[in-house]
Write a protein that holds these residues in place. Structure first.
Motif, mmCIF file in Angstrom:
data_model
loop_
_atom_site.group_PDB
_atom_site.id
_atom_site.type_symbol
_atom_site.label_atom_id
_atom_site.label_comp_id
_atom_site.label_asym_id
_atom_site.label_seq_id
_atom_site.Cartn_x
_atom_site.Cartn_y
_atom_site.Cartn_z
ATOM 1 N N PRO A 1 9.153 -82.743 -71.701
ATOM 2 C CA PRO A 1 8.291 -83.672 -72.454
ATOM 3 C C PRO A 1 8.781 -85.114 -72.467
ATOM 4 C CG PRO A 1 8.453 -81.596 -73.625
ATOM 5 C CD PRO A 1 9.399 -81.498 -72.454
ATOM 6 N N LEU A 2 10.092 -85.328 -72.430
ATOM 7 C CA LEU A 2 10.595 -86.710 -72.385
ATOM 8 C C LEU A 2 10.248 -87.369 -71.059
ATOM 9 C CD1 LEU A 2 14.092 -86.399 -74.111
ATOM 10 C CD2 LEU A 2 11.963 -87.316 -75.066
ATOM 11 N N GLY A 3 10.307 -86.593 -69.988
ATOM 12 C CA GLY A 3 9.873 -87.114 -68.693
ATOM 13 C C GLY A 3 8.407 -87.450 -68.701
ATOM 14 N N ALA A 4 7.595 -86.589 -69.339
ATOM 15 C CA ALA A 4 6.159 -86.838 -69.434
ATOM 16 C C ALA A 4 5.875 -88.107 -70.227
ATOM 17 C CB ALA A 4 5.473 -85.640 -70.083
ATOM 18 N N LEU A 5 6.643 -88.333 -71.289
ATOM 19 C CA LEU A 5 6.473 -89.547 -72.092
ATOM 20 C C LEU A 5 6.727 -90.785 -71.249
ATOM 21 C CD1 LEU A 5 6.051 -90.870 -74.897
ATOM 22 C CD2 LEU A 5 8.522 -90.621 -75.253
ATOM 23 N N PHE A 6 7.781 -90.761 -70.453
ATOM 24 C CA PHE A 6 8.092 -91.905 -69.593
ATOM 25 C C PHE A 6 7.018 -92.106 -68.527
ATOM 26 C CE2 PHE A 6 9.875 -93.797 -65.772
ATOM 27 C CZ PHE A 6 10.395 -94.977 -66.265
ATOM 28 N N VAL A 7 6.566 -91.004 -67.936
ATOM 29 C CA VAL A 7 5.523 -91.100 -66.906
ATOM 30 C C VAL A 7 4.262 -91.730 -67.492
ATOM 31 C CG1 VAL A 7 3.954 -89.740 -65.460
ATOM 32 C CG2 VAL A 7 6.392 -89.221 -65.478
ATOM 33 N N GLY A 8 3.872 -91.301 -68.698
ATOM 34 C CA GLY A 8 2.697 -91.877 -69.336
ATOM 35 C C GLY A 8 2.871 -93.339 -69.697
ATOM 36 N N LEU A 9 4.032 -93.677 -70.264
ATOM 37 C CA LEU A 9 4.315 -95.062 -70.639
ATOM 38 C C LEU A 9 4.262 -95.981 -69.429
ATOM 39 C CD1 LEU A 9 5.298 -96.982 -72.957
ATOM 40 C CD2 LEU A 9 7.626 -96.467 -72.204
ATOM 41 N N SER A 10 4.878 -95.569 -68.337
ATOM 42 C CA SER A 10 4.884 -96.396 -67.133
ATOM 43 C C SER A 10 3.493 -96.486 -66.513
ATOM 44 C CB SER A 10 5.898 -95.853 -66.118
ATOM 45 O OG SER A 10 5.665 -94.485 -65.847
ATOM 46 N N ALA A 11 2.696 -95.414 -66.629
ATOM 47 C CA ALA A 11 1.328 -95.460 -66.106
ATOM 48 C C ALA A 11 0.475 -96.448 -66.902
ATOM 49 C CB ALA A 11 0.698 -94.067 -66.146
ATOM 50 N N GLY A 12 0.636 -96.473 -68.229
ATOM 51 C CA GLY A 12 -0.091 -97.436 -69.046
ATOM 52 C C GLY A 12 0.248 -98.865 -68.666
ATOM 53 N N ALA A 13 1.528 -99.119 -68.446
ATOM 54 C CA ALA A 13 1.959 -100.458 -68.031
ATOM 55 C C ALA A 13 1.436 -100.796 -66.637
ATOM 56 C CB ALA A 13 3.482 -100.534 -68.055
ATOM 57 N N LEU A 14 1.504 -99.818 -65.727
ATOM 58 C CA LEU A 14 1.019 -100.026 -64.359
ATOM 59 C C LEU A 14 -0.452 -100.417 -64.367
ATOM 60 C CD1 LEU A 14 1.442 -99.724 -61.247
ATOM 61 C CD2 LEU A 14 0.775 -97.316 -61.518
ATOM 62 N N PHE A 15 -1.252 -99.739 -65.177
ATOM 63 C CA PHE A 15 -2.671 -100.059 -65.231
ATOM 64 C C PHE A 15 -2.906 -101.491 -65.693
ATOM 65 C CE2 PHE A 15 -6.549 -100.394 -67.822
ATOM 66 C CZ PHE A 15 -7.478 -100.289 -66.794
ATOM 67 N N VAL A 16 -2.213 -101.902 -66.741
ATOM 68 C CA VAL A 16 -2.406 -103.255 -67.275
ATOM 69 C C VAL A 16 -2.064 -104.307 -66.219
ATOM 70 C CG1 VAL A 16 -1.596 -104.944 -68.972
ATOM 71 C CG2 VAL A 16 -2.034 -102.579 -69.672
ATOM 72 N N PHE A 17 -0.905 -104.152 -65.581
ATOM 73 C CA PHE A 17 -0.452 -105.177 -64.635
ATOM 74 C C PHE A 17 -1.345 -105.243 -63.402
ATOM 75 C CE2 PHE A 17 3.863 -104.523 -66.703
ATOM 76 C CZ PHE A 17 3.817 -105.722 -67.389
ATOM 77 N N ILE B 1 9.858 -86.313 -58.915
ATOM 78 C CA ILE B 1 11.060 -86.893 -59.532
ATOM 79 C C ILE B 1 11.411 -86.156 -60.818
ATOM 80 C CG2 ILE B 1 12.087 -88.978 -60.531
ATOM 81 C CD1 ILE B 1 10.145 -90.614 -58.744
ATOM 82 N N PHE B 2 10.480 -86.165 -61.764
ATOM 83 C CA PHE B 2 10.760 -85.613 -63.094
ATOM 84 C C PHE B 2 10.582 -84.096 -63.162
ATOM 85 C CE2 PHE B 2 9.818 -90.078 -63.754
ATOM 86 C CZ PHE B 2 10.858 -90.460 -64.595
ATOM 87 N N GLY B 3 10.075 -83.512 -62.074
ATOM 88 C CA GLY B 3 10.020 -82.058 -62.009
ATOM 89 C C GLY B 3 11.336 -81.427 -61.591
ATOM 90 N N GLN B 4 12.291 -82.272 -61.168
ATOM 91 C CA GLN B 4 13.596 -81.764 -60.725
ATOM 92 C C GLN B 4 14.410 -81.249 -61.916
ATOM 93 O OE1 GLN B 4 14.355 -81.543 -57.575
ATOM 94 N NE2 GLN B 4 12.787 -82.860 -56.647
ATOM 95 N N GLN B 5 15.178 -80.207 -61.679
ATOM 96 C CA GLN B 5 16.011 -79.635 -62.742
ATOM 97 C C GLN B 5 17.038 -80.639 -63.253
ATOM 98 O OE1 GLN B 5 17.501 -76.011 -60.878
ATOM 99 N NE2 GLN B 5 15.993 -74.786 -61.999
ATOM 100 N N ALA B 6 17.500 -81.543 -62.387
ATOM 101 C CA ALA B 6 18.485 -82.549 -62.800
ATOM 102 C C ALA B 6 17.932 -83.481 -63.874
ATOM 103 C CB ALA B 6 18.937 -83.365 -61.582
ATOM 104 N N LEU B 7 16.603 -83.597 -63.953
ATOM 105 C CA LEU B 7 15.969 -84.447 -64.961
ATOM 106 C C LEU B 7 15.250 -83.613 -66.020
ATOM 107 C CD1 LEU B 7 14.639 -87.362 -62.729
ATOM 108 C CD2 LEU B 7 16.596 -87.389 -64.274
ATOM 109 N N GLY B 8 15.666 -82.380 -66.176
ATOM 110 C CA GLY B 8 15.133 -81.530 -67.228
ATOM 111 C C GLY B 8 13.901 -80.749 -66.851
ATOM 112 N N GLY B 9 13.444 -80.849 -65.603
ATOM 113 C CA GLY B 9 12.249 -80.137 -65.167
ATOM 114 C C GLY B 9 12.559 -78.709 -64.741
ATOM 115 N N LEU B 10 11.526 -78.020 -64.307
ATOM 116 C CA LEU B 10 11.690 -76.617 -63.897
ATOM 117 C C LEU B 10 12.138 -76.466 -62.454
ATOM 118 C CD1 LEU B 10 8.537 -74.975 -65.542
ATOM 119 C CD2 LEU B 10 10.873 -75.101 -66.419
ATOM 120 N N GLY B 11 12.040 -77.532 -61.665
ATOM 121 C CA GLY B 11 12.443 -77.455 -60.259
ATOM 122 C C GLY B 11 11.354 -76.861 -59.386
ATOM 123 N N GLY B 12 11.734 -76.546 -58.150
ATOM 124 C CA GLY B 12 10.778 -75.982 -57.211
ATOM 125 C C GLY B 12 9.810 -76.993 -56.640
ATOM 126 N N VAL B 13 10.206 -78.245 -56.624
ATOM 127 C CA VAL B 13 9.355 -79.316 -56.113
ATOM 128 C C VAL B 13 10.216 -80.269 -55.304
ATOM 129 C CG1 VAL B 13 9.655 -80.789 -58.153
ATOM 130 C CG2 VAL B 13 7.592 -81.010 -56.771
#
Length: 402
Positions: A279-295, A329-341
């Motif tokens: 969920p923390l990775g998802a929060l960052f992905v969403g936050l960066s997407a909101g910023a990306l859209f604005v810019f 990126i955020f699906g990797q186990q090293a970043l708390g994800g489940l891996g397999g990507v």
């Protein structure tokens, strides 16, 4: 017990289809609230009729092209397993029909009605299901996923359509927007930009809310059977929505349009990896997407002078691309994800989607421009699509005297 499981699965995926069908009302009201008053009826009619044309194209051509399945059998066969395969078609149709709904927002206020319906048929019948099958059908004739896995060690992963639906829709829209050109008077000869603020912020907000609520059917029900449902998908969608909202609000400097498109940017970006990320990775992905859209929306409109009315290219096209890459990126186990990507698989799959969408959009809209024309006559555009095409305005002046 098997019959009960089939019935529950059918109900599960049908509820998802209904939730995504409701999202099309969100597309309609988001566009209605953004365009000028003289084009509000057009937004409402266009989304509904586009959905109907999409259904015909996908039923007779697109679904078979993507999955090798058709419905040329008697009703007794179709009704087996509680009609699960029929309802699955309904569910996947609602995804396919999002393609013209996305494009609609980019080409609003100046596109002819009937040529766009023909474009919808071609895109939902041929272009979209080509990549849909490549990504979501392991036995697709292209052998795309087999090749990706042999090259990278993992499949291209797009759980709920960041790339398959949103990136493809956004990148198809871009050549349509460019071929149409800007709305009359939008960019002046002296270099100034004529502002066209949203005509109705409450309706814009209503559309965004409908889309946001329906998105939990879009993502969670992508499991397609009840035994595969995951609360991780729901919470990741929630966190990305919240992150996108805060990104749109903060970087958009409290602008209402950015604040309400922010959650949509976050939800677009989380679709692909919502079943993998922390969920923390998802929060960052969403936050960066909101910023990306604005810019990018700001650059697109003011510096690059691309008249993308609802900003569908940055919202769906670019945030969808970000979602496909972020899953790797955020699906990797090293970043708390489940891996397999695999990040390499995600980059390749996303790039292929963009290429197919750009080529498909250019061919379809380029041919229609040459043969039928895409743009309304200047007089009709000035009067507005409501009166020119539908012969009624959203709020007829005569009502005041009734």
């Amino acid at each position: 017990m098997e019959n009960i499981k089939a019935g529950v699965d059918t109900l599960f995926i049908m509820l998802g289809a209904i939730m995504i069908l409701a999202m099309h009302a969100g597309f309609a009201f988001l566009e209605l609230g953004t365009v000028r008053e003289k084009n509000q009826v057009n937004a409402l009619v266009k989304i509904l009729v586009d959905f109907s044309v999409s259904t015909i194209a996908y039923f007779f051509i697109g679904y078979s092209l993507a999955y090798g399945l058709n419905f040329w059998m008697d009703a007794e066969q179709l009704a087996t397993k509680n009609g699960f395969e029929l309802v699955k078609f309904f569910f996947l149709l609602t995804f396919a029909a999002a393609i013209p709904a996305i494009i609609s927002g980019g080409i609003a206020e100046r596109a002819k009605f009937n040529p766009q319906l023909l474009a919808t048929f071609l895109l939902v019948g041929f272009i979209y299901p080509l990549f849909e099958g490549m990504a979501w059908n392991p036995t697709h004739f292209s052998g795309f996923q087999v090749w990706i896995k042999s090259f990278t060690g993992e499949d291209f992963h797009d759980f709920a359509g960041s790339v398959v639906v949103h990136a493809v829709g956004g990148w198809i829209a871009l050549p349509a927007i460019l071929l149409l050109g800007a709305r009359s008077g939008r960019y002046r000869k002296d270099g100034k930009v004529a502002a066209h603020p949203p005509s109705n912020v409450p309706f814009l907000a209503l559309g965004a809310w409908i889309l946001t609520v329906g998105w939990f059917g879009f993502n969670v029900m992508s499991a397609q059977t009840i035994d595969k449902i995951s609360g991780l998908v729901a919470i990741n969608s929630l966190m990305a929505m919240v992150g996108g909202t805060l990104g749109g609000w903060f970087f958009g400097k409290n602008d209402a349009g950015f604040s309400y498109n922010g959650p949509l940017a976050g939800l677009v970006a989380i679709c692909a990896g919502s079943d993998l990320m922390h969920p923390l990775g998802a929060l960052f992905v969403g936050l960066s997407a909101g910023a990306l859209f604005v810019f990018i929306f700001t650059l697109e409109q003011n510096r690059w002078k691309i008249d993308d009315v609802l900003g569908v290219w940055p919202l769906h096209g670019l945030c969808g691309v970000w979602g496909g890459i972020a899953a790797g990126i955020f699906g990797q186990q090293a970043l708390g994800g489940l891996g397999g990507v695999s990040l390499t698989a995600q980059l390749i799959g996303t790039a292929v989607a963009v290429i197919i969408a750009l080529l498909g959009g250019t061919i379809v809209y380029g041919a229609l421009k040459l043969i039928l024309g895409l743009r309304m006559d200047p007089e009709d555009e000035y009067a507005g699509a409501d009166l020119s095409i539908h012969h009624v305005s959203a709020t007829p002046d005569s009502e005041k005297t009734w």
